[in-house]
Design a protein around this motif. Sequence first.
Motif, PDB file in Angstrom:
ATOM      1  N   ARG B 176       0.905  -1.085   0.119  1.00  0.00           N
ATOM      2  CA  ARG B 176       0.215   0.002  -0.049  1.00  0.00           C
ATOM      3  C   ARG B 176       0.881   1.357   0.120  1.00  0.00           C
ATOM      4  O   ARG B 176       0.495   2.373  -0.636  1.00  0.00           O
ATOM      5  CB  ARG B 176      -1.127   0.041   1.219  1.00  0.00           C
ATOM      6  N   ASN B 179       2.313   1.641  -3.389  1.00  0.00           N
ATOM      7  CA  ASN B 179       1.471   2.158  -4.333  1.00  0.00           C
ATOM      8  C   ASN B 179       1.360   3.686  -4.039  1.00  0.00           C
ATOM      9  O   ASN B 179       1.146   4.649  -4.981  1.00  0.00           O
ATOM     10  CB  ASN B 179       0.013   1.465  -4.239  1.00  0.00           C
ATOM     11  N   ALA B 180       1.116   4.186  -2.878  1.00  0.00           N
ATOM     12  CA  ALA B 180       0.919   5.705  -2.414  1.00  0.00           C
ATOM     13  C   ALA B 180       2.066   6.369  -2.855  1.00  0.00           C
ATOM     14  O   ALA B 180       1.819   7.573  -3.608  1.00  0.00           O
ATOM     15  CB  ALA B 180       0.805   5.900  -0.997  1.00  0.00           C
ATOM     16  N   SER B 183       2.132   6.777  -6.730  1.00  0.00           N
ATOM     17  CA  SER B 183       1.250   7.800  -7.194  1.00  0.00           C
ATOM     18  C   SER B 183       1.903   9.356  -6.907  1.00  0.00           C
ATOM     19  O   SER B 183       1.574  10.246  -7.708  1.00  0.00           O
ATOM     20  CB  SER B 183      -0.041   7.775  -6.156  1.00  0.00           C
TER      21      SER B 183
ATOM     22  N   SER C  47     -11.666  -0.562  -5.008  1.00  0.00           N
ATOM     23  CA  SER C  47      -9.940  -0.325  -4.930  1.00  0.00           C
ATOM     24  C   SER C  47      -9.112  -0.803  -6.061  1.00  0.00           C
ATOM     25  O   SER C  47      -8.253  -0.077  -6.745  1.00  0.00           O
ATOM     26  CB  SER C  47      -9.623  -0.846  -3.643  1.00  0.00           C
ATOM     27  N   GLU C  51      -6.946   1.714  -8.444  1.00  0.00           N
ATOM     28  CA  GLU C  51      -5.546   1.574  -8.779  1.00  0.00           C
ATOM     29  C   GLU C  51      -5.195   1.348 -10.359  1.00  0.00           C
ATOM     30  O   GLU C  51      -4.170   1.907 -10.688  1.00  0.00           O
ATOM     31  CB  GLU C  51      -5.101   0.160  -7.867  1.00  0.00           C
ATOM     32  N   PHE C  91      -4.872   7.754  -1.143  1.00  0.00           N
ATOM     33  CA  PHE C  91      -5.234   6.556  -0.897  1.00  0.00           C
ATOM     34  C   PHE C  91      -6.022   6.363   0.782  1.00  0.00           C
ATOM     35  O   PHE C  91      -5.890   7.304   1.385  1.00  0.00           O
ATOM     36  CB  PHE C  91      -4.054   5.570  -0.461  1.00  0.00           C
ATOM     37  N   GLN C  92      -6.530   5.238   0.805  1.00  0.00           N
ATOM     38  CA  GLN C  92      -7.209   5.086   2.156  1.00  0.00           C
ATOM     39  C   GLN C  92      -6.208   5.239   3.189  1.00  0.00           C
ATOM     40  O   GLN C  92      -4.979   4.900   2.991  1.00  0.00           O
ATOM     41  CB  GLN C  92      -7.645   3.549   2.269  1.00  0.00           C
ATOM     42  N   SER C  94      -4.279   7.804   4.069  1.00  0.00           N
ATOM     43  CA  SER C  94      -3.375   8.250   3.263  1.00  0.00           C
ATOM     44  C   SER C  94      -2.098   8.747   4.306  1.00  0.00           C
ATOM     45  O   SER C  94      -1.056   9.341   4.025  1.00  0.00           O
ATOM     46  CB  SER C  94      -3.629   9.323   2.495  1.00  0.00           C
ATOM     47  N   ASP C 170      -9.684   7.453  -2.221  1.00  0.00           N
ATOM     48  CA  ASP C 170     -10.404   6.011  -1.628  1.00  0.00           C
ATOM     49  C   ASP C 170     -10.683   6.219  -0.278  1.00  0.00           C
ATOM     50  O   ASP C 170      -9.619   6.445   0.485  1.00  0.00           O
ATOM     51  CB  ASP C 170      -9.025   5.192  -1.841  1.00  0.00           C
TER      52      ASP C 170
END
Lengths: 274, 266, 284
Positions: B176, B179-180, B183, C47, C51, C91-92, C94, C170
Amino acid sequence: MSLIEVKDVTFSYNGTRNAVDGVSFDIEKGSYVTIIGHNGSGKSTMAKLIAGLLPIKKGKIVIDGDEVNEENIAMIRNKLGIVFQNPDNQFIGSTVKDDIAFGLENKMVESEKMPAIIEEYANKVGLSAFLNYEPQNLSGGQKQRVAIAGILAMHPSILIFDEATSMLDPKGKKEIKQLMYELSGDDEITIISITHDIEEVLQSDDCIVLNKGKIFMHGKPEAVFKEPEKLREIDLDIPFVEQTREAFGKYKIRLKSDDLKGMVDELCRYRSNH
Amino acid sequence: MNNLVFGKYIPIDSLIHRLDPRAKLIGLFLMIAAVFIPKSWIAFLVIGVMIAIALLLAKIGIKMIVQSFKPMIVMLLFLMLINSLSIKTGYVLFSIGTFDVYSDAIFNTLFVIVRLLLMISITTLLTATTNPLDLTLGIEWMLKPLQVVHFPAHEVAMMVSIALRFIPTIIEETMRIMNAQKSRGVDFENGKLSEKISAILSLIVPLFSVAFERAYELADAMEARGYVPGAQRTRYHVLKFNFLDYLFIFICLLVMVFSILSRFYL
Amino acid sequence: MPISFKSLSYIYNKDMPYAHKALDNINLDIKEGVITAIIGETGSGKSTLVEHLNALLLPDEGSLQILDYEIVAGVKQKFLKPLRKDVGLVFQFSEYQLFEETIIKDVAFGPLNFGFAPEEAIKRAAEALKLVGIDQSLFEVSPLEISGGQKRRVAIAGIIACDPKIIVLDEPTAGLDPQGAKEIISLFVNLNRKLNKTIIIVSHDNEMVYNYCEETVVLSHGKIMYHGKTTDLFADKEKLKEFNLLEPQIVELKNMLIEKGFKISSEARTIEMIAKEVAGQVKR
C-alpha cells in the motif's frame, strides 16, 4: 455505590496541556454509557485511564470498591475488557481460536477446558464456522467480533469499546452495534463505549460529552440531543431527527415527534388542518 | 512475494503434517547431521531415498524443492568454476584447450550440490508440514533447558509467533505504501542513486512509523487481556508425543547412525 | 470523457488455482468536472478499479483511456509519470505515506518528483497546505508529530500540490470524526466547483455520497450494476434493495414526504433544501 466512580481525574501526556481535566462521573452497574467528543477531546484517554493502561496521577477512579492503581491492577484487569479501534492491532493469535484462547491462557484456564469455552464464545458472536480462519481472511467486522469473543470468554463485568466501529464498513458497523446492543441487555455487563456514531449513542442509556478534557454535558441521550445548538458549538454531529427538527424550525414549523415517520405525519397534518 | 516458496507452510493433511513439531525438529537436526557426515555415494543414495519417501508421505511435489533450489544455481556454478581452478587432484576428467579439469573438482562440487539439495528437502519437509505456530511451540520446548541460565524461552517464542502473525499484514502495508508513493511520482525501479535512496526512505520511514504504532497498540491489547511477560500461563495447544512420533525419531536416528558408519565401512 | 474503461477485466493471482476476477468486463465513462462516487460492498472491486486509474495495476483484458493516455492490456506503458501527475490518487489512510523531515518538504515531494523546480514545488506545497487548512507555523514541523486528522490533511495537500486534473479519493474520511470528515469533503467540493476538477470518491458513506456526489457508480462482484445520477439511484427503492445499499435517513425522509404527496425536486439533496421546499407547501 456506583460500579465505577471517577473522581476529579486529571491527566496530561506531556505536562503542558491536560488531555483529561478534572473529570468526575459515576457509572451504574449494568448500564450502557457512551462517551462522545471530537478527536482530541480526551475520550480515548479517559477509557485508558479506567482500564489502567495509563497511570492516574491526580484524582482517583474506583471500580467495584477498588481503586485503580499499580497494586490493584491485576484484579481490575480481571474485571474489564477493552475492544480497541484497529481490528488488526488487537488480533494476537494466528487463528480465530488461538486469539480467543490468548486471554484464557493468561488467566490460567486449564488446557482441556479451553476448546469448549472457545466454541461457546465464538458461537455467541456468530463465528463458530470461522474458528480456523487467519486474520487476513476475515473482514474488519469479523475481526472485531473475534476480539469481543476473546474478551467475553474471560467473563468481564465491564466492557470498554474504544471507537471499536470507526474503522469498519457500514455492514461491520451495523453488526458490531447490534452485538453491543444485545450485550447491553445483560444486567451483569456494564458497557462503556467511546464513539463518534450518533446512532449508537441513541441506543445507550447514558451519554457523556467531553470537550477539551472536561465534561461538557452528561445525561440521557435524548436529553443531550435536545440541545443541538450546544453540540454544534463544539463541532459535534447531531442525529438526523434533530437536524430535521432544526431545519423545519427555521420556517417556524415546530415538529414534536422523535422519529421521522411521526414528523412526516405532522407535516401532513399541517397541510390539511389549515 | 507469492513466488517465495522456501519456508512456506502448505496447509494440507498428511502423515508428516500430523507429527508432533518437536519430533520433526529433532528429526531435522538428526537428518542434517546425517547429510553432512557421509563421503560415499551409496550413503547419499540411501539418505536420498529416505527423504524422498518422506516427501512422498508429506505430499510435497518435487517442483517445490526445485523452486527453492533455483536461486542457488548461480552460486553453485561459481563454486564449480572456483573448484575447477583450484583443485588439481584426482585424474584429468576432460580438458578445455590447455586447461585440465580434474575429477575431484567436479566430484567435490557435486557433493556440495547433493548435500544442499538434501538439506533443502529436509528443511522444506519441516516448514511445509508444520504450521508456524506449532513450530514456535516446538522451538520453545527445545529452548526450555536454557531457562536454567535465565534465557526467556517463552518470551522469545511469543515474539516469534507474533512476528509470524504480522508478516501478511506488513506485506500488505508495504504494498500500500509503495503504491501511494508511486502515485506521488516515486520510481522504485529506475533512477539515479540519490533518487533511489529517497525512494527507499519514502517506503521505510512510513513502514517503521506504522510498525511502531501497531506495536504500541498490540502491547496495550495484550496487557488489557491479562498478559504479563514472564508470568505463568496455561496453553491452548498442548503438544503430545504419539507412537508415530517416537517411530519417526527412531528412523531418523537410524539414518544418522548409518551415515556415521558409512564413514568407516563404505 | 476524461476517463473511459473499455471492456476492462483484471484478474488477481492469474494462472493460480485461486485466481479471482476482481474486475469483470468494465465499460465506464466518467464525466469531466463532475464528482462521481464509486460505491459497493467490501471486496466488490472498488479499490482495484481505482488502482487502474494510476496504472498501479494494468488491465488483463480490454483498455482504459485516461485524458490523453491509453492503457491497453498487454502493451507496455511508457507514460506512467505524466499520467500519475495528472491523476492524483489519495489512498485510504493516506496519513501513513508521510516520511519527510518537515511538513512542507513532504508536500513538495510529489511536485519535485514530477519535475517542478524546487522553488515552484515549495510554493505549490505552501498553497496546497493553506487550502487544506494547515497553519504556516506547522510547515517546519515533522509530519509524524501532528494529530491524525492533520496528517490526513497534509497527505491530501501532497496530492493537490501536484496540480492533478483528476483527483481520486479512496475512503477519504474513514476513521475521522464527523466534523473532520465534513471539512475534508467540502474541501474537494470546492476544488470541483472553483477549479472544475474531476473528482472520483470511493466511499461507504451513502449519506455523504447523496449530499455531494452528482453521479454514482455501483460495483458488485467486479461488475458495474449502476451508473447514473445519484438522486435517481436513491429514489429507486427496488435498486437499493437489489444492490444491498443502506438508505440514508435523508433519502428515507424525502421518499416518505414524496409518498405523502409533497413535491420535492430531485436537486434537493440536503435537509435544508428539503425543509425549504416542503415549508412552501404547508400553511403555518
